[in-house]
Design a protein around this motif. Structure first.
Motif, short mmCIF file in Angstrom:
data_model
loop_
_atom_site.label_atom_id
_atom_site.label_comp_id
_atom_site.label_asym_id
_atom_site.label_seq_id
_atom_site.Cartn_x
_atom_site.Cartn_y
_atom_site.Cartn_z
N ARG A 59 0.83 -1.21 0.00
CA ARG A 59 0.00 0.00 0.00
C ARG A 59 0.87 1.26 0.00
O ARG A 59 0.55 2.24 -0.67
CB ARG A 59 -0.93 0.00 1.22
N TRP A 60 1.95 1.23 0.77
CA TRP A 60 2.83 2.39 0.81
C TRP A 60 3.53 2.59 -0.53
O TRP A 60 3.77 3.71 -0.95
CB TRP A 60 3.88 2.23 1.91
N TRP A 66 5.48 8.88 -1.34
CA TRP A 66 6.13 8.28 -0.19
C TRP A 66 7.62 8.03 -0.42
O TRP A 66 8.46 8.40 0.39
CB TRP A 66 5.42 6.96 0.16
N THR A 67 7.97 7.42 -1.54
CA THR A 67 9.37 7.07 -1.80
C THR A 67 10.26 8.30 -1.91
O THR A 67 11.30 8.36 -1.25
CB THR A 67 9.48 6.20 -3.07
N ILE A 71 13.40 9.18 0.79
CA ILE A 71 14.77 9.35 0.29
C ILE A 71 15.27 10.76 0.57
O ILE A 71 16.42 10.96 1.00
CB ILE A 71 14.83 9.02 -1.21
N THR A 72 14.43 11.77 0.40
CA THR A 72 14.83 13.15 0.70
C THR A 72 15.12 13.33 2.18
O THR A 72 16.12 13.96 2.56
CB THR A 72 13.72 14.12 0.25
N ALA A 73 14.28 12.79 3.05
CA ALA A 73 14.49 12.91 4.49
C ALA A 73 15.79 12.22 4.90
O ALA A 73 16.55 12.77 5.72
CB ALA A 73 13.31 12.31 5.25
N LEU A 74 16.07 11.06 4.35
CA LEU A 74 17.32 10.37 4.68
C LEU A 74 18.54 11.15 4.17
O LEU A 74 19.55 11.25 4.89
CB LEU A 74 17.31 8.96 4.09
#
Length: 194
Positions: A59-60, A66-67, A71-74
């Motif tokens: 679902r995610w 979401w992806t 990736i941006t937050a990491l």
């Protein structure tokens, strides 16, 4: 070390410790021996919990935002950690100062001690402490002076700039030397009457 840097380090360490402690406690509450000893009203994770099941993960993955968000937050987290680590390495005390010839260096502690001795010889100064910070190309001297109660700060700063700081700049040439001077006044000792 500056107060801001010191406070940032403490907050970062405290936050990392809190996250690790909470994660460890949550994971330990799943195991049988720890789970049986916890009070009954404490929150616990179910023993048969599945952290990532295939259906929820599917679902995610169907969500388009979401992806890239993860990736941006990491990436932002890794960049912040790299900047923080670089600031820790860069802003330390100066250990050695190359003098232009191969294998000829001046110890940062020796230059700081010489500056402190010259600053302590200025009229009106009772105690002086010097710390050299920065990199060999850009030096910063943190000078802390304890003045006698009857001295004039303007005269002390003028003499300090003319003597100790000018000599240190000549010794460090062609590099720039910034000086951060902090003044305090020696307190009178209280006399006790009997």
């Amino acid at each position: 070390m500056s107060r801001l840097r010191n406070g940032t380090n403490r907050v970062a360490l405290l936050g990392a410790a809190a996250v690790l402690l909470a994660s460890g406690a949550a994971l330990a509450s799943v195991t049988g021996p720890v789970r049986d000893r916890l009070p009954s009203n404490w929150p616990r994770l179910p023993a048969d919990r599945t952290w990532l099941d295939g259906e929820a993960l599917g679902r995610w993955r169907d969500e388009g935002w979401w992806t890239p968000l993860v990736i941006t937050a990491l990436c932002v987290g890794v960049l912040l950690l790299l900047c923080w680590g670089g600031a820790q390495l860069r802003a330390g005390r100066l250990r050695e100062l190359p003098l232009g010839q191969p294998d000829v260096t001046l110890s940062g502690a020796a230059l700081a001690a010489a500056m402190a001795e010259r600053a302590g010889a200025v009229d009106g100064v009772t105690r002086a402490h010097v710390t050299l910070l920065g990199r060999p190309r850009r030096l910063r001297a943190r000078i802390t002076l304890v003045l006698s109660p009857e001295s004039r700060p303007e005269a002390v700063l003028h003499d300090l700039a003319r003597q100790a700081i000018a000599e240190a700049r000549a010794a460090a040439a062609p590099r720039a030397l910034e000086a951060d001077v902090r003044l305090t006044v020696q307190r009178h000792k209280l006399r006790r009457l009997r």
